[in-house]
Design an enzyme around this catalytic site. Structure first.
Site, mmCIF file in Angstrom:
data_model
loop_
_atom_site.group_PDB
_atom_site.id
_atom_site.type_symbol
_atom_site.label_atom_id
_atom_site.label_comp_id
_atom_site.label_asym_id
_atom_site.label_seq_id
_atom_site.Cartn_x
_atom_site.Cartn_y
_atom_site.Cartn_z
ATOM 1 N N GLU A 105 0.819 -1.212 0.000
ATOM 2 C CA GLU A 105 0.000 0.000 0.000
ATOM 3 C C GLU A 105 0.852 1.261 0.000
ATOM 4 O O GLU A 105 0.502 2.257 -0.658
ATOM 5 C CB GLU A 105 -0.944 -0.011 1.214
ATOM 6 C CG GLU A 105 -2.059 -1.035 1.079
ATOM 7 C CD GLU A 105 -3.033 -1.002 2.245
ATOM 8 O OE1 GLU A 105 -2.718 -0.355 3.279
ATOM 9 O OE2 GLU A 105 -4.110 -1.614 2.133
ATOM 10 N N HIS A 162 -10.463 0.889 0.937
ATOM 11 C CA HIS A 162 -10.694 0.014 2.082
ATOM 12 C C HIS A 162 -12.165 -0.372 2.244
ATOM 13 O O HIS A 162 -12.486 -1.261 3.046
ATOM 14 C CB HIS A 162 -10.186 0.679 3.377
ATOM 15 C CG HIS A 162 -8.697 0.618 3.523
ATOM 16 N ND1 HIS A 162 -7.846 1.530 2.923
ATOM 17 C CD2 HIS A 162 -7.897 -0.251 4.197
ATOM 18 C CE1 HIS A 162 -6.591 1.215 3.234
ATOM 19 N NE2 HIS A 162 -6.598 0.143 3.992
#
Length: 218
Positions: free
Chosen positions: A138, A171
């Site tokens: 990420e 997310h």
């Protein structure tokens, strides 16, 4: 077109996409009674391989932007900023939770965190993905690539806003402010140190401590 494919920015994003979808493709070839186990372990493998692949691309490539063209701070400072960044992220997280809960009436619980903790309870190796390989991938995608690429185009604030919002939406948790604030902190660490290692350290420490705390509490 060939130059675009060879771009390290594109390579990093493609690796991230492949790591996300590899377990899905694999499930077509797995017996029905083994699908969940296969999904968990294939995701761990995909993120381990993806992280290593990203490090190789990072080592062999040149990311041509102001952040990467500036020498990083000394390694000792990178580590210190990484540790300090965990606490900065926690402070930002608590402020975001306060705003979400008392001003926006968003429930305090995180389905994303709860789901991950439940998986770790049943598959302890999954903690490696949450605490190490997930943060590595990420940070390369949202800070090294998106924030770094946009830095000279939109300026630091604009790049941080865009990369942090994408980080929050990816997310799928509903806590967009919370994840955006975390993204801002990690962008700041990358800008401050000129090294992607600092936000990786902060992100990994935060994920690890949050997950372990939830495991102990529940």
């Amino acid at each position: 077109m060939n130059n675009l494919v060879k771009s390290p920015y594109v390579k990093i994003i493609l690796i991230y996409v492949l790591a996300q979808f590899f377990p899905v493709f694999l499930l077509f070839f797995v017996p029905e009674n083994a699908i969940f186990d296969a999904a968990i372990y294939s995701q761990i493998i995909a993120f381990v391989v993806g992280s290593i692949w990203m490090f190789i691309v990072n080592h062999r490539s040149t990311f041509n932007n102001s952040l990467e063209n500036t020498p990083p701070v000394p390694k000792k400072n990178i580590i210190l900023w990484g540790i300090a960044g965990m606490f900065l992220a926690y402070i930002g997280q608590y402020l975001a939770i306060f705003i979400e809960t008392f001003l926006l009436n968003i429930p305090i619980g995180s389905q994303n965190t709860a789901g991950l903790v439940d998986i770790v309870n049943n598959y302890p190796l999954f903690l490696l993905l949450i605490a190490i390989f997930g943060p590595i991938m990420e940070e390369f995608v949202f800070r090294k690539v998106i924030f770094g690429y946009l830095f000279d185009i939109t300026g630091g604030i604009g790049a941080a806003v865009i990369s942090s919002l994408i980080f929050a939406f990816i997310h799928f948790d509903g806590h967009y402010l919370l994840y955006s604030v975390m993204g801002f902190v990690f962008c700041y660490l990358y800008w401050k140190t000129k090294s992607i290692a600092a936000p990786i350290i902060a992100h990994a420490l935060m994920n690890a401590t949050v997950t372990v705390a939830n495991l102990l509490l529940y």
